[in-house]
Write an enzyme that holds these catalytic residues in place. Structure first.
Site, PDB file in Angstrom:
ATOM      1  N   LYS A 126     -25.872 -10.053  14.331  1.00 31.65           N
ATOM      2  CA  LYS A 126     -26.835 -10.829  14.618  1.00 31.65           C
ATOM      3  C   LYS A 126     -26.462 -12.060  14.724  1.00 31.65           C
ATOM      4  O   LYS A 126     -25.534 -12.561  13.894  1.00 31.65           O
ATOM      5  CB  LYS A 126     -28.167 -10.612  13.542  1.00 31.65           C
ATOM      6  CG  LYS A 126     -29.284 -10.843  14.012  1.00 31.65           C
ATOM      7  CD  LYS A 126     -30.352  -9.709  14.633  1.00 31.65           C
ATOM      8  CE  LYS A 126     -31.401 -10.218  15.339  1.00 31.65           C
ATOM      9  NZ  LYS A 126     -32.290  -9.296  16.115  1.00 31.65           N
ATOM     10  N   ASP A 166     -33.597 -12.063  21.222  1.00 38.62           N
ATOM     11  CA  ASP A 166     -34.705 -11.804  19.926  1.00 38.62           C
ATOM     12  C   ASP A 166     -35.685 -12.965  19.922  1.00 38.62           C
ATOM     13  O   ASP A 166     -35.959 -13.413  20.988  1.00 38.62           O
ATOM     14  CB  ASP A 166     -33.896 -12.009  18.448  1.00 38.62           C
ATOM     15  CG  ASP A 166     -34.588 -11.350  17.444  1.00 38.62           C
ATOM     16  OD1 ASP A 166     -34.761 -10.380  17.250  1.00 38.62           O
ATOM     17  OD2 ASP A 166     -35.065 -12.237  16.576  1.00 38.62           O
TER      18      ASP A 166
HETATM   19  P1  NDP Z   1     -40.633 -13.406  21.186  1.00 44.77           P
HETATM   20  O1  NDP Z   1     -40.025 -14.763  20.832  1.00 44.77           O
HETATM   21  O2  NDP Z   1     -40.710 -13.096  22.437  1.00 44.77           O
HETATM   22  O3  NDP Z   1     -41.984 -13.421  20.441  1.00 44.77           O
HETATM   23  C1  NDP Z   1     -42.405 -13.936  19.083  1.00 44.77           C
HETATM   24  C2  NDP Z   1     -43.786 -13.730  18.882  1.00 44.77           C
HETATM   25  O4  NDP Z   1     -43.902 -13.880  17.497  1.00 44.77           O
HETATM   26  C3  NDP Z   1     -44.742 -15.001  19.405  1.00 44.77           C
HETATM   27  O5  NDP Z   1     -45.799 -14.650  19.610  1.00 44.77           O
HETATM   28  C4  NDP Z   1     -44.366 -15.906  18.407  1.00 44.77           C
HETATM   29  O6  NDP Z   1     -45.339 -17.028  18.256  1.00 44.77           O
HETATM   30  C5  NDP Z   1     -44.588 -15.221  17.118  1.00 44.77           C
HETATM   31  N1  NDP Z   1     -44.189 -15.535  15.738  1.00 44.77           N
HETATM   32  C6  NDP Z   1     -42.668 -16.333  15.568  1.00 44.77           C
HETATM   33  N2  NDP Z   1     -42.703 -16.513  14.577  1.00 44.77           N
HETATM   34  C7  NDP Z   1     -43.779 -16.540  13.817  1.00 44.77           C
HETATM   35  C8  NDP Z   1     -44.273 -16.889  12.663  1.00 44.77           C
HETATM   36  N3  NDP Z   1     -43.407 -17.522  11.764  1.00 44.77           N
HETATM   37  N4  NDP Z   1     -45.394 -16.683  12.274  1.00 44.77           N
HETATM   38  C9  NDP Z   1     -46.181 -15.942  13.105  1.00 44.77           C
HETATM   39  N5  NDP Z   1     -45.952 -15.532  14.320  1.00 44.77           N
HETATM   40  C10 NDP Z   1     -44.714 -15.907  14.676  1.00 44.77           C
HETATM   41  O7  NDP Z   1     -39.732 -12.271  20.243  1.00 44.77           O
HETATM   42  P2  NDP Z   1     -39.766 -10.881  20.423  1.00 44.77           P
HETATM   43  O8  NDP Z   1     -41.287 -10.333  20.737  1.00 44.77           O
HETATM   44  O9  NDP Z   1     -38.595 -10.643  21.108  1.00 44.77           O
HETATM   45  O10 NDP Z   1     -39.422 -10.472  18.689  1.00 44.77           O
HETATM   46  C11 NDP Z   1     -40.573 -10.238  17.826  1.00 44.77           C
HETATM   47  C12 NDP Z   1     -40.050  -9.603  16.571  1.00 44.77           C
HETATM   48  O11 NDP Z   1     -39.631  -8.206  17.255  1.00 44.77           O
HETATM   49  C13 NDP Z   1     -39.152 -10.115  15.802  1.00 44.77           C
HETATM   50  O12 NDP Z   1     -39.001  -9.550  14.456  1.00 44.77           O
HETATM   51  C14 NDP Z   1     -37.772  -9.285  16.538  1.00 44.77           C
HETATM   52  O13 NDP Z   1     -36.549  -9.576  15.406  1.00 44.77           O
HETATM   53  C15 NDP Z   1     -38.198  -8.015  16.614  1.00 44.77           C
HETATM   54  N6  NDP Z   1     -37.659  -7.480  17.695  1.00 44.77           N
HETATM   55  C16 NDP Z   1     -37.317  -7.746  18.826  1.00 44.77           C
HETATM   56  C17 NDP Z   1     -36.759  -6.853  19.955  1.00 44.77           C
HETATM   57  C18 NDP Z   1     -36.448  -7.329  21.149  1.00 44.77           C
HETATM   58  O14 NDP Z   1     -35.941  -6.640  22.016  1.00 44.77           O
HETATM   59  N7  NDP Z   1     -36.811  -8.312  21.617  1.00 44.77           N
HETATM   60  C19 NDP Z   1     -35.866  -5.594  19.506  1.00 44.77           C
HETATM   61  C20 NDP Z   1     -36.251  -5.379  18.067  1.00 44.77           C
HETATM   62  C21 NDP Z   1     -36.867  -6.067  17.003  1.00 44.77           C
HETATM   63  P3  NDP Z   1     -45.260 -18.335  19.174  1.00 44.77           P
HETATM   64  O15 NDP Z   1     -45.481 -18.114  20.638  1.00 44.77           O
HETATM   65  O16 NDP Z   1     -46.136 -19.315  18.706  1.00 44.77           O
HETATM   66  O17 NDP Z   1     -43.845 -18.819  19.026  1.00 44.77           O
END
Ligand code: NDP
Length: 446
Positions: A126, A166
């Site tokens: 990571k 991510d």
């Molecule tokens: P994105 O950046 O596309 O989206 C993240 C989302 O979570 C946004 O809506 C963001 O809000 C919100 N968010 C981020 N930080 C916080 C916080 N501290 N409190 C509340 N909301 C928060 O990321 P992903 O969708 O790719 O990833 C989401 C999760 O899934 C993570 O935990 C990631 O590690 C996990 N994941 C992702 C994978 C992937 O393929 N993308 C694979 C496996 C796991 P805002 O728009 O305001 O930033």
């Protein structure tokens, strides 16, 4: 057994002080895997878990770049190469202001087990930076990505370490990172996944994590003769994972009633159907706006600032935003309101005490390392297609993804079945551990 686990955690804790997220992830694994090691002679006395919690390599570097006002800015970049027993390091890059060593080590550690569960040959890694892409212009993001890759490129490679996206790293960032890698190495290789389809990416990769979560939960529901039809589903987040989880839930007949971002959540009592989801994708992906805009557009929706969606009654909860976003009070409220299943889309979104309560109350609970493995699984398929110099169709990739999610579910059932309950946390941890442990034993003390 309790004493043995505690003494292991004390030893790891001493070596990793001020790393609460990392210790949280290690604790959850140790509590289920150490008893298994003690029941299985071949793993006993090998100190495998102690070796697994120590990254094979940690790289930390300066990322200097110039913003649009011509000011010099400095961020910190990292790559954690955690474990390469079953394949090259594989795991995403996160750009978020709260990125630090503890967060990335927890993610890299989880990734070992997740990648092992996918059945594909990928080790765990990571990386990322405390850079915040929010509010930055495209050219600032490009300059940052170029500077970041100018150091990272010497540590990665298609047979060594293959990063992906991510939080904060989507298709735009992967494009800039890939462009800079290609320029520095003068090589067009599958060194990153999540690439655009016209330059080596796989169909279904953007959808894979969200779809995979829903396929996994579908399997869990099947065990109870249930399905998504007419279920009220609460989702947090509105990024990549949340968007495609919402799309798949709706296509299976479920009703998505909430989504969120880091500023608050929206509740749409009529459901976020395909058309409304398209609008939400536009505001989040293209306009890079806040989710509150959704409630301004649709009268059926209400916006709740600085709140998470877990106090709203639902049948199924899918936390898809970030770590520790679903806490004990939230779990209590979900249970009280009749929730039957929690499926993690994010990594470690549920706190340890909340997980314990959900398991104690026999709520179906899917840990992210199993339920969100679809993303890295399709990344593995992207690597395979890059090596073959060939592209599979949407249907082919989607059916392979489904097959992999089924396999992961079967592994969890194999190792996690208890009396009248499947403990998916235990199942995922042990199943993920076994494959890596066997490889580590075969490869000697390295
Ligand atoms: P994105 O950046 O596309 O989206 C993240 C989302 O979570 C946004 O809506 C963001 O809000 C919100 N968010 C981020 N930080 C916080 C916080 N501290 N409190 C509340 N909301 C928060 O990321 P992903 O969708 O790719 O990833 C989401 C999760 O899934 C993570 O935990 C990631 O590690 C996990 N994941 C992702 C994978 C992937 O393929 N993308 C694979 C496996 C796991 P805002 O728009 O305001 O930033």
């Amino acid at each position: 057994m309790h004493k043995i686990v505690k003494s292991f955690l004390d030893e790891v804790g001493k070596r990793n002080q001020n790393e609460p997220e990392f210790m949280q992830a290690v604790t959850e694994v140790a509590e289920t895997v150490i008893p298994y090691i003690y029941q299985n002679e071949i793993y006993y006395g090998q100190n495998i878990l102690l070796r697994m919690v120590e990254p094979e390599r940690v790289v930390s570097f300066r990322v200097a770049w110039i913003d649009d006002q011509e000011e010099i800015r400095v961020n910190r970049g990292y790559r954690i190469e955690m474990n390469s027993a079953i394949g090259p390091y594989k795991g995403g890059l996160r750009f978020h202001p709260n990125v630090n060593l503890s967060v990335l080590k927890f993610l890299a550690f989880e990734q070992i087990f997740k990648n092992s569960l996918t059945t594909l040959p990928m080790g765990g890694g990571k990386g990322g930076s405390d850079f915040n892409p929010k509010g930055k212009t495209d050219t600032e993001v490009m300059r940052f990505c170029q500077s970041f890759m100018t150091e990272l490129f010497r540590h990665i490679g298609p047979n060594r370490d293959i990063p992906a996206g991510d939080i904060g790293v989507g298709s735009r960032e992967i494009g800039y990172l890939f462009g800079q890698y290609k320029r520095l190495k003068n090589e067009f290789t599958g060194v990153l996944t999540g690439k655009g389809v016209s330059w080596g990416g796989s169909l279904i990769r953007p959808e894979a994590t969200g779809y995979g979560v829903v396929y996994f939960v579908e399997k869990m529901l099947e065990q109870k003769n249930l399905n998504f039809k007419d279920k009220k589903v609460s989702i947090s987040g509105s990024g990549n994972v949340a968007q495609y989880a919402a799309e798949k839930v709706t296509s299976l007949g479920g009703k998505v009633i909430t989504m969120s971002d880091s500023s608050g959540f929206i509740l749409d009592k009529d459901g976020i159907d395909a058309e409304k989801l398209n609008f939400l994708m536009k505001i989040k992906n293209i306009d890079r706006e806040r989710i509150s805009k959704y409630a301004e557009k649709f009268p059926s929706a209400t916006y709740f600032q600085n709140r998470t969606p877990w106090r709203v009654g639902c049948d199924i909860a899918l936390p898809c935003a970030t770590q520790n976003e679903l806490q004990l009070v939230d779990a209590k409220s979900l249970i009280k309101n009749g929730c039957i299943c929690v499926g993690e889309g994010a990594n470690m979104p549920t706190t340890s005490d909340a997980i314990s309560l959900l398991i104690e109350k026999k709520i179906l609970f899917a840990p992210g390392k199993a339920s969100n493995a679809g993303g890295v699984a399709v990344s593995g398929l992207e690597m395979a297609q890059n090596s073959l110099r060939y592209n599979w169709s949407r249907e082919e990739v989607d059916s392979k993804l489904k097959e992999i999610m089924n396999e992961i579910h079967n592994s969890c059932v194999k190792y996690g079945s208890e009396k009248n309950y499947i403990n998916y946390v235990k199942g995922a941890n042990i199943a993920g551990f076994v494959k890596v442990a066997d490889a580590m034993i075969a490869q000697g003390v390295v």
